[in-house]
Design an enzyme around this catalytic site. Structure first.
Site, short mmCIF file in Angstrom:
data_model
loop_
_atom_site.label_atom_id
_atom_site.label_comp_id
_atom_site.label_asym_id
_atom_site.label_seq_id
_atom_site.Cartn_x
_atom_site.Cartn_y
_atom_site.Cartn_z
N THR A 1 -38.77 -51.53 -42.04
CA THR A 1 -39.12 -50.12 -42.31
C THR A 1 -38.48 -49.77 -43.65
O THR A 1 -37.45 -50.34 -44.00
CB THR A 1 -38.57 -49.17 -41.24
OG1 THR A 1 -37.16 -49.28 -41.24
CG2 THR A 1 -39.11 -49.51 -39.87
N GLU B 1 -42.68 -49.90 -36.46
CA GLU B 1 -42.10 -50.26 -35.16
C GLU B 1 -43.13 -50.38 -34.05
O GLU B 1 -42.81 -50.82 -32.94
CB GLU B 1 -41.08 -49.18 -34.74
CG GLU B 1 -39.79 -49.18 -35.52
CD GLU B 1 -39.83 -48.28 -36.76
OE1 GLU B 1 -40.94 -48.05 -37.29
OE2 GLU B 1 -38.77 -47.82 -37.19
N TRP C 1 -39.12 -23.78 -35.03
CA TRP C 1 -39.46 -24.90 -35.91
C TRP C 1 -40.69 -24.57 -36.75
O TRP C 1 -41.70 -24.12 -36.23
CB TRP C 1 -39.74 -26.17 -35.09
CG TRP C 1 -38.53 -26.75 -34.45
CD1 TRP C 1 -37.26 -26.23 -34.49
CD2 TRP C 1 -38.46 -27.94 -33.68
NE1 TRP C 1 -36.40 -27.03 -33.77
CE2 TRP C 1 -37.12 -28.09 -33.26
CE3 TRP C 1 -39.39 -28.89 -33.29
CZ2 TRP C 1 -36.69 -29.16 -32.48
CZ3 TRP C 1 -38.98 -29.95 -32.51
CH2 TRP C 1 -37.63 -30.09 -32.12
P1 ADP Z 1 -41.95 -46.35 -43.38
O1 ADP Z 1 -41.11 -45.68 -42.32
O2 ADP Z 1 -41.44 -47.70 -43.76
O3 ADP Z 1 -42.32 -45.46 -44.51
P2 ADP Z 1 -44.05 -46.47 -41.44
O4 ADP Z 1 -45.49 -46.78 -41.65
O5 ADP Z 1 -43.39 -47.20 -40.37
O6 ADP Z 1 -43.37 -46.70 -42.80
O7 ADP Z 1 -43.91 -44.92 -41.22
C1 ADP Z 1 -44.21 -44.38 -39.98
C2 ADP Z 1 -44.16 -42.87 -40.06
O8 ADP Z 1 -45.21 -42.35 -40.88
C3 ADP Z 1 -44.36 -42.19 -38.74
O9 ADP Z 1 -43.20 -42.19 -37.96
C4 ADP Z 1 -44.79 -40.81 -39.18
O10 ADP Z 1 -43.68 -39.99 -39.53
C5 ADP Z 1 -45.58 -41.06 -40.43
N1 ADP Z 1 -47.01 -41.05 -40.14
C6 ADP Z 1 -47.82 -42.09 -39.94
N2 ADP Z 1 -49.09 -41.68 -39.72
C7 ADP Z 1 -49.07 -40.33 -39.77
C8 ADP Z 1 -50.07 -39.31 -39.60
N3 ADP Z 1 -51.34 -39.60 -39.40
N4 ADP Z 1 -49.66 -38.03 -39.69
C9 ADP Z 1 -48.37 -37.72 -39.93
N5 ADP Z 1 -47.40 -38.63 -40.10
C10 ADP Z 1 -47.74 -39.92 -40.02
#
Ligand code: ADP
Length: 543
Positions: free
Chosen positions: A185, A329, A442
């Site tokens: 990540t 993850e 929030w």
């Molecule tokens: P990194 O954490 O390495 O940047 P990830 O792809 O694992 O890459 O990131 C996952 C995160 O991206 C999710 O936990 C969420 O916060 C965000 N995310 C992914 N898809 C969406 C979506 N469609 N809308 C909002 N947030 C998203």
């Protein structure tokens, strides 16, 4: 009772074998790093993968060895994707956009023994080479003619290496629970964390991801994964495509809108990437008065997709948007917004509202939301809570950590805040660390950003919570204007006030020249907060 079924190990090699045997001539094409568009087939990809398996064995690769790969989305990368696990080794995807320190950290932490690198990315490795102690070989992913001059000694040429190997080299067999790939990540705070996928988790994930209510992928499709294979397990496209035997178009290194458009028009029916890519493409289509001839569906995820992008794709270009949510993850698919019959029966406006959500999970993913005390919340579509996941391809524990990343009941804390409605549709309202907490309520930074971006003169927007003595935090909106425009503050406020209550409205709007992004293309709120701190920013009522 005796059971009488065969034991069929879920190894990723079996996915490519299936494609090579039942869809041998399906085109697997794309732009090569050397420049020209190359054409291959599943049979050729599989033959090269097996050649690589043989070559890695001659280099002494043993089961469980880790091989780092830094490469664009090319047909060659697909062979590498299978040749590594085929040799029993583990494919560690390396994002060239990571900071040097992070790259050194993950290569060392995962104990990579070999690196495989596209020739144009070699300078990234050269810059850190002195700090890498465990690397035995570096293979450059090109042919003899394109081998670069380098400060690194004894580089191996990929095409030469595999040339004399047998296209029938057997895969190294083993248990389906053996490691197959690693993706870290991006670690916006602290060091990146390693997620180690197994053969089994990848196969199960690809099977559930390709079902009709998810990607709905079939052998009649041509998919172009614009999302790099080094992001979040490549969104599994290198597994789902051969699993269903569809054709692929690999975009290579050039992600500029004009380059993507050229490839999309070569018969692509489905594509996938983060929203920023699509904002660029849609602008290019508009500026040049272009149409999309064959594209039917686009998967948009990785960050929240602005409604304007969904509407434009669907109403102007006739391309269906599948808004998706996932994480490294989770291999990565968590949910996809396809329409269940309950949604299909709704009015077009209500359907568009549904597409603001990220949809529902496939079989093998289970979700729940909880409040601050850990109590499980109702699926009323309104109550926000921490989102948790369980599943066959969800992480149990990060690499080399001594405890599981799960609660006592086996749920993984996603770090996202969400609502779930009665149809099981999930709306991601924030990352828990980005949610703006004002007066005990929030405010969703994502909703503020998405609303602001509907303004024609706003290219990008980021909402962040600034500390406030009375309210805890108050929202500030940072706005990047479109080139050559000067959006009006009052107009933006008026736009926001159509959707937000007074207490949810930003206390300030700041116009900026740049919005920083992380290595995976997300807005880096950490950097923005640091910048505001460095300029000693104060909210208007505290200044
Ligand atoms: P990194 O954490 O390495 O940047 P990830 O792809 O694992 O890459 O990131 C996952 C995160 O991206 C999710 O936990 C969420 O916060 C965000 N995310 C992914 N898809 C969406 C979506 N469609 N809308 C909002 N947030 C998203």
């Amino acid at each position: 009772m005796q059971q009488t079924m065969q034991d069929f190990p879920l190894r990723v090699g079996s996915i490519l074998d299936h494609a090579a045997r039942y869809h041998p001539d399906r085109p697997v094409s794309g732009r090569s790093v050397e420049g020209p568009i190359v054409r291959s087939t599943w049979q050729q990809v599989a033959q090269d993968a097996r050649r690589l398996t043989g070559a890695l064995q001659t280099l002494g690769v043993q089961k469980g060895d880790v091989i780092g790969v830094m490469a664009w989305n090319t047909t060659r990368h697909l062979s590498v994707w299978y040749g590594i696990p085929g040799a029993g080794a583990v494919n560690h995807t390396l994002n060239p956009r990571l900071f040097a320190d992070q790259l050194v950290y993950i290569i060392t932490h995962a104990e990579d023994r070999i690196l495989m690198v596209d020739f144009d990315l070699l300078p990234v490795i050269e810059a850190i080479y002195d700090r890498l102690s465990g690397i035995e070989h570096i293979i450059v992913l090109t042919d003899r003619d394109h081998m670069p001059d380098s400060t690194i000694p004894d580089l191996i040429c990929y095409e030469n290496l595999i040339r004399d190997q047998s296209p029938d080299t057997p895969w190294v067999e083993g248990d389906e629970r053996e490691p197959c790939g690693i993706c870290y990540t991006s670690g916006t705070t602290g060091n990146p964390k390693g997620v180690v996928y197994t053969h089994r988790s990848n196969v199960l994930h690809a099977m559930s991801a390709s079902t009709p209510d998810m990607l709905n992928l079939s052998s009649n499709d041509t998919i172009m994964p614009v999302v790099p294979l080094f992001h979040a397990n490549g969104w599994s496209t290198a597994y789902t495509a051969p699993l269903v035997g569809c054709a692929m178009m690999m975009p290579g290194r050039d992600m500029a809108p004009a380059a993507l458009y050229e490839l999309l028009e070569m018969g692509v029916t489905m594509t996938a990437a983060v929203p920023t890519i699509w904002l660029g493409l849609l602008q290019h289509l508009k500026d040049n008065d272009l149409k999309l001839g064959t594209l039917e569906r686009v998967i948009i995820g990785g960050a929240s997709c602005p409604r304007a992008v969904i509407e434009t794709f669907q109403s102007i270009y006739g391309v269906k948007v599948l808004h998706a949510w996932g994480m490294t993850e989770m291999s990565p698919l968590g949910t996809i917004c396809s329409f269940k019959p309950e949604i299909t029966r709704m009015s077009p406006m209500a359907q568009l509202d549904a597409q603001d959500t990220v949809g529902h999970p496939p079989y093998t993913v289970d979700l729940r939301i909880t409040d601050e005390t850990g109590a499980v919340l109702d699926w009323d579509g309104k109550t926000q809570g921490d989102l948790w996941a369980k599943g066959a391809a969800v992480v149990q524990r990060y690499l080399k950590q001594d405890s599981d990343a799960l609660d006592a009941d086996g749920w993984f804390h996603t770090g996202d805040v969400a609502t779930i409605d009665r149809h099981g549709y999930v709306r991601i309202t924030d990352r828990s660390k980005d949610v703006i907490k004002s007066g005990g309520e929030w405010i969703s930074s994502i909703e503020l950003e998405n609303c602001a971006i509907a303004h024609p003169d706003i290219a990008e927007a980021a909402a962040i919570g600034m500390p406030h003595p009375k309210w805890d935090e108050r929202p500030v909106l940072l706005v990047l204007p479109r080139a050559g425009t000067r959006p009006d503050r009052a107009e933006i406020m008026a736009l926001l006030s159509e959707r937000f209550a007074k207490w949810q409205m930003p206390d300030d709007i700041l116009f900026v020249d740049e919005i920083p992004h992380t290595a995976t293309g997300k807005i880096s709120k950490l950097t923005l907060r640091e910048r505001l701190k460095a300029m000693d920013y104060r909210l208007p009522d505290l200044a």
